[in-house]
Design a protein around this motif. Structure first.
Motif, PDB file in Angstrom:
ATOM      1  N   GLY A 107       0.800  -1.215   0.000  1.00  0.00           N
ATOM      2  CA  GLY A 107       0.000   0.000   0.000  1.00  0.00           C
ATOM      3  C   GLY A 107       0.832   1.264   0.000  1.00  0.00           C
ATOM      4  N   LEU A 108       0.246   2.337  -0.523  1.00  0.00           N
ATOM      5  CA  LEU A 108       0.886   3.658  -0.549  1.00  0.00           C
ATOM      6  C   LEU A 108      -0.128   4.725  -0.181  1.00  0.00           C
ATOM      7  CD1 LEU A 108       3.019   3.608  -3.846  1.00  0.00           C
ATOM      8  CD2 LEU A 108       3.889   3.594  -1.498  1.00  0.00           C
ATOM      9  N   THR A 109       0.287   5.658   0.647  1.00  0.00           N
ATOM     10  CA  THR A 109      -0.502   6.840   0.975  1.00  0.00           C
ATOM     11  C   THR A 109       0.314   8.058   0.596  1.00  0.00           C
ATOM     12  OG1 THR A 109      -1.551   5.709   2.843  1.00  0.00           O
ATOM     13  CG2 THR A 109      -1.679   8.111   2.801  1.00  0.00           C
ATOM     14  N   ALA A 110      -0.261   8.928  -0.247  1.00  0.00           N
ATOM     15  CA  ALA A 110       0.473  10.099  -0.737  1.00  0.00           C
ATOM     16  C   ALA A 110      -0.343  11.364  -0.504  1.00  0.00           C
ATOM     17  CB  ALA A 110       0.794   9.941  -2.218  1.00  0.00           C
ATOM     18  N   PRO A 111       0.015  12.205   0.489  1.00  0.00           N
ATOM     19  CA  PRO A 111      -0.644  13.500   0.669  1.00  0.00           C
ATOM     20  C   PRO A 111      -0.088  14.503  -0.350  1.00  0.00           C
ATOM     21  CG  PRO A 111       1.011  13.151   2.374  1.00  0.00           C
ATOM     22  CD  PRO A 111       0.995  11.907   1.539  1.00  0.00           C
ATOM     23  N   LEU A 112      -0.801  14.696  -1.436  1.00  0.00           N
ATOM     24  CA  LEU A 112      -0.314  15.568  -2.516  1.00  0.00           C
ATOM     25  C   LEU A 112      -0.398  17.037  -2.150  1.00  0.00           C
ATOM     26  CD1 LEU A 112      -1.812  13.696  -5.614  1.00  0.00           C
ATOM     27  CD2 LEU A 112       0.390  13.362  -4.470  1.00  0.00           C
ATOM     28  N   SER A 113      -1.274  17.380  -1.232  1.00  0.00           N
ATOM     29  CA  SER A 113      -1.384  18.753  -0.736  1.00  0.00           C
ATOM     30  C   SER A 113      -2.019  18.703   0.639  1.00  0.00           C
ATOM     31  CB  SER A 113      -2.228  19.613  -1.695  1.00  0.00           C
ATOM     32  OG  SER A 113      -3.585  19.207  -1.659  1.00  0.00           O
ATOM     33  N   ALA A 114      -2.246  19.859   1.226  1.00  0.00           N
ATOM     34  CA  ALA A 114      -2.854  19.891   2.549  1.00  0.00           C
ATOM     35  C   ALA A 114      -4.271  19.324   2.519  1.00  0.00           C
ATOM     36  CB  ALA A 114      -2.874  21.325   3.071  1.00  0.00           C
ATOM     37  N   ALA A 115      -4.920  19.377   1.356  1.00  0.00           N
ATOM     38  CA  ALA A 115      -6.308  18.926   1.250  1.00  0.00           C
ATOM     39  C   ALA A 115      -6.462  17.603   0.510  1.00  0.00           C
ATOM     40  CB  ALA A 115      -7.154  19.991   0.554  1.00  0.00           C
ATOM     41  N   LEU A 116      -5.565  17.313  -0.433  1.00  0.00           N
ATOM     42  CA  LEU A 116      -5.722  16.156  -1.311  1.00  0.00           C
ATOM     43  C   LEU A 116      -4.794  15.008  -0.915  1.00  0.00           C
ATOM     44  CD1 LEU A 116      -6.929  14.849  -3.858  1.00  0.00           C
ATOM     45  CD2 LEU A 116      -5.084  15.943  -5.172  1.00  0.00           C
ATOM     46  N   THR A 117      -5.377  13.831  -0.693  1.00  0.00           N
ATOM     47  CA  THR A 117      -4.615  12.622  -0.375  1.00  0.00           C
ATOM     48  C   THR A 117      -5.049  11.498  -1.305  1.00  0.00           C
ATOM     49  OG1 THR A 117      -4.403  13.219   1.966  1.00  0.00           O
ATOM     50  CG2 THR A 117      -4.070  10.904   1.386  1.00  0.00           C
TER      51      THR A 117
ATOM     52  N   THR B 253      -4.596   7.327  -2.048  1.00  0.00           N
ATOM     53  CA  THR B 253      -4.163   6.050  -1.506  1.00  0.00           C
ATOM     54  C   THR B 253      -4.308   4.976  -2.571  1.00  0.00           C
ATOM     55  OG1 THR B 253      -6.372   5.534  -0.652  1.00  0.00           O
ATOM     56  CG2 THR B 253      -4.858   6.654   0.839  1.00  0.00           C
ATOM     57  N   ALA B 254      -3.429   3.985  -2.512  1.00  0.00           N
ATOM     58  CA  ALA B 254      -3.472   2.877  -3.466  1.00  0.00           C
ATOM     59  C   ALA B 254      -2.985   1.612  -2.765  1.00  0.00           C
ATOM     60  CB  ALA B 254      -2.601   3.172  -4.681  1.00  0.00           C
ATOM     61  N   SER B 255      -3.571   0.482  -3.147  1.00  0.00           N
ATOM     62  CA  SER B 255      -3.134  -0.790  -2.582  1.00  0.00           C
ATOM     63  C   SER B 255      -3.327  -1.902  -3.603  1.00  0.00           C
ATOM     64  CB  SER B 255      -3.918  -1.127  -1.302  1.00  0.00           C
ATOM     65  OG  SER B 255      -5.299  -1.294  -1.583  1.00  0.00           O
ATOM     66  N   TYR B 256      -2.485  -2.912  -3.479  1.00  0.00           N
ATOM     67  CA  TYR B 256      -2.596  -4.108  -4.320  1.00  0.00           C
ATOM     68  C   TYR B 256      -2.298  -5.324  -3.451  1.00  0.00           C
ATOM     69  CZ  TYR B 256      -1.607  -7.795  -7.655  1.00  0.00           C
ATOM     70  OH  TYR B 256      -1.620  -8.990  -8.327  1.00  0.00           O
ATOM     71  N   THR B 257      -3.110  -6.351  -3.594  1.00  0.00           N
ATOM     72  CA  THR B 257      -2.920  -7.586  -2.842  1.00  0.00           C
ATOM     73  C   THR B 257      -2.928  -8.776  -3.788  1.00  0.00           C
ATOM     74  OG1 THR B 257      -3.975  -6.688  -0.867  1.00  0.00           O
ATOM     75  CG2 THR B 257      -3.825  -9.075  -1.026  1.00  0.00           C
ATOM     76  N   GLY B 258      -1.905  -9.594  -3.701  1.00  0.00           N
ATOM     77  CA  GLY B 258      -1.856 -10.841  -4.449  1.00  0.00           C
ATOM     78  C   GLY B 258      -1.845 -12.001  -3.481  1.00  0.00           C
ATOM     79  N   GLY B 259      -2.609 -13.046  -3.782  1.00  0.00           N
ATOM     80  CA  GLY B 259      -2.669 -14.167  -2.862  1.00  0.00           C
ATOM     81  C   GLY B 259      -3.156 -15.430  -3.531  1.00  0.00           C
ATOM     82  N   LYS B 260      -3.508 -16.417  -2.701  1.00  0.00           N
ATOM     83  CA  LYS B 260      -3.982 -17.692  -3.234  1.00  0.00           C
ATOM     84  C   LYS B 260      -4.855 -18.391  -2.207  1.00  0.00           C
ATOM     85  CE  LYS B 260       0.215 -20.145  -1.762  1.00  0.00           C
ATOM     86  NZ  LYS B 260       1.350 -21.000  -2.200  1.00  0.00           N
ATOM     87  N   VAL B 261      -5.673 -19.310  -2.699  1.00  0.00           N
ATOM     88  CA  VAL B 261      -6.518 -20.162  -1.872  1.00  0.00           C
ATOM     89  C   VAL B 261      -6.172 -21.604  -2.209  1.00  0.00           C
ATOM     90  CG1 VAL B 261      -8.881 -20.852  -1.321  1.00  0.00           C
ATOM     91  CG2 VAL B 261      -8.377 -18.467  -1.866  1.00  0.00           C
ATOM     92  N   THR B 262      -5.945 -22.425  -1.185  1.00  0.00           N
ATOM     93  CA  THR B 262      -5.627 -23.833  -1.402  1.00  0.00           C
ATOM     94  C   THR B 262      -6.609 -24.726  -0.651  1.00  0.00           C
ATOM     95  OG1 THR B 262      -4.149 -24.100   0.514  1.00  0.00           O
ATOM     96  CG2 THR B 262      -3.178 -23.220  -1.515  1.00  0.00           C
ATOM     97  N   ASN B 263      -6.758 -25.940  -1.148  1.00  0.00           N
ATOM     98  CA  ASN B 263      -7.548 -26.973  -0.478  1.00  0.00           C
ATOM     99  C   ASN B 263      -6.827 -28.302  -0.672  1.00  0.00           C
ATOM    100  OD1 ASN B 263     -10.189 -29.042  -1.471  1.00  0.00           O
ATOM    101  ND2 ASN B 263      -9.804 -28.512   0.656  1.00  0.00           N
ATOM    102  N   ASN B 264      -6.623 -29.003   0.433  1.00  0.00           N
ATOM    103  CA  ASN B 264      -5.950 -30.301   0.358  1.00  0.00           C
ATOM    104  C   ASN B 264      -4.587 -30.163  -0.323  1.00  0.00           C
ATOM    105  OD1 ASN B 264      -5.574 -33.057   0.687  1.00  0.00           O
ATOM    106  ND2 ASN B 264      -6.744 -33.592  -1.154  1.00  0.00           N
ATOM    107  N   ASN B 265      -3.873 -29.070   0.014  1.00  0.00           N
ATOM    108  CA  ASN B 265      -2.542 -28.795  -0.518  1.00  0.00           C
ATOM    109  C   ASN B 265      -2.535 -28.575  -2.023  1.00  0.00           C
ATOM    110  OD1 ASN B 265      -1.275 -29.117   2.064  1.00  0.00           O
ATOM    111  ND2 ASN B 265      -1.425 -31.348   1.805  1.00  0.00           N
ATOM    112  N   THR B 266      -3.683 -28.230  -2.581  1.00  0.00           N
ATOM    113  CA  THR B 266      -3.799 -27.979  -4.012  1.00  0.00           C
ATOM    114  C   THR B 266      -4.344 -26.576  -4.235  1.00  0.00           C
ATOM    115  OG1 THR B 266      -4.222 -30.311  -4.464  1.00  0.00           O
ATOM    116  CG2 THR B 266      -4.854 -28.745  -6.172  1.00  0.00           C
TER     117      THR B 266
END
Length: 402
Positions: free
Chosen positions: A322-332, A334-347
């Motif tokens: 994630g990133l938070t960037a206050p571009l000015s006193a009024a404007l902010t 934010t951005a985020s990216y999540t990569g992941g996985k789901v497994t079942n029975n080790n698959t």
């Protein structure tokens, strides 16, 4: 006459002291806007929805934040002791009625969230000491929620995105919880929490009609270190004999926390499902560094469902950036990216990805306008048994706090 005036002044002084020792604050947040939701289910079935007001949520209507009304009180007991309380309810101002039907206390279809006041967000009493810490009893945020959202640039918003992955299948609020927070020392704060669900159980003899010989319980502990611009933290939670909240395909597409989608696929995407999981373990580690011009953050999470056998066991895991960037006193921004996985029975069952971008412009200290985009993608690794789902939301709106 002088004595009377002196006595009156003394009484007034004591009254002023008593008033200073106890205070009650009314606070709240209202989030209103326009949102568009697009769901692509296995590239075959598509669904589009436009919402005016805010995305529906039992925790309060809103596109980024759940609208709420709260009361907070604190009393100084002297000697470093204090007592307090928090009463906070969700606000559902969309009222869940049909567009052409006047808002009433009960929706014509008997839908949930038909009244202005939604779920209890927090309701607890507390007793604390400056040297020994604080104990809270009642409905409150799970430590998992507070610990993980502390590294999410948007703090776990209603809109889909990264939070839909690291909070998938978790419990963000417990209704019967006891939480202890130790005093902060050298920037380190320790918190522990235990919860029950109040289910009646029977230890011998015939089981009563209203008793169930299982009980949802959880124990958790979190530790965080904050020193200047640096923040590091971790959380571990264990739920035992847990009744799984099994999701449907439609609920799976929504990607909302708590619908049990990850638990559904973890314990058997082909239909092998255990209603009770012996244990569910969750741990996460996060860090952030405030560089003033930009604040980067990272969070690793891992949740494992430990079923009766490997066919009923699996994991959800991933990393948020994630990133938070206050571009000015009024404007902010934010951005985020999540990569992941789901497994079942080790698959591998799913490769998951979530992203979110929000621009917030403050019109004042209490009011801001925003524009945001969020998406969650579940790419099936086993197309014959599980479907791929892409969930997108766009929103513009405003938030006012009081």
């Amino acid at each position: 006459m002088k004595k009377s005036l002196f006595a009156l002044a003394a009484v007034s002084a004591f009254a002023g002291v008593a008033q200073a020792q106890s205070s009650v604050t009314v606070y709240g947040l209202v989030d209103a806007g326009v949102g568009v939701t697009n769901i692509d289910y296995n590239t075959v079935q598509k669904q589009n929805q436009t919402t005016i007001g805010g995305f529906q949520s039992g925790n309060g209507t809103g596109n980024l934040s759940g609208s709420r009304l709260g009361f907070r009180g604190v009393e100084d007991l002297g000697g470093g002791d204090r007592a307090g309380f928090v009463l906070e309810t969700a606000i559902n101002y969309n009222n869940a009625t049909a567009p052409t039907v006047a808002a009433t206390m009960t929706d014509v279809a008997g839908a949930t969230n038909a009244t202005m006041f939604g779920n209890v967000r927090q309701a607890y009493a507390s007793l604390g000491n400056s040297k020994f810490g604080e104990l809270r009893i009642g409905t409150q945020n799970s430590l998992l929620k507070d610990a993980t959202e502390g590294f999410d640039p948007q703090g776990g918003p209603n809109m889909t995105g990264s939070g839909s992955l690291y909070q998938q299948g978790t419990v963000t609020r417990y209704s019967q919880a006891a939480t202890y927070q130790a005093p902060t020392m050298a920037g380190i704060t320790l918190r522990v929490q235990t919860t029950v669900d109040g289910t009646a159980s029977n230890n011998g003899g015939a089981t009563a009609a209203n008793a169930v010989p299982t009980s949802n319980r959880s124990s958790s502990a979190s530790l965080d270190f904050t020193q200047g611009p640096i923040k590091v933290g971790g959380i571990y939670e264990r739920r035992t004999t847990w009744a799984l909240n099994v999701g449907t395909a439609a609920a799976a597409a929504s990607g909302g926390a708590g619908n049990g989608f990850n638990q559904m696929v973890a314990v058997g995407p082909g239909g092998t499902l255990s209603a009770i999981a012996p244990s569910i373990n969750y741990y996460a580690l996060g860090a952030s560094y405030d560089l003033k011009m930009v604040k980067p953050a990272v969070l690793y999470y891992n949740q494992s469902v430990n079923g009766a056998n490997t066919q009923q066991s699996g994991t959800t895991s991933g990393v948020l950036f994630g990133l938070t960037a206050p571009l000015s006193a009024a404007l902010t921004v934010t951005a985020s990216y999540t990569g992941g996985k789901v497994t079942n029975n080790n698959t591998g069952v799913y490769d998951t990805a979530g992203m979110q971008f929000v621009a917030n412009y403050n019109l004042s200290k209490r009011t801001g306008v925003y524009a945001g985009y969020g998406s969650t993608d579940w790419k099936s690794k086993i197309p014959t048994t599980t479907a791929s789902v892409t969930y997108q939301q766009y929103t513009i709106g405003m938030r006012h706090t009081f």
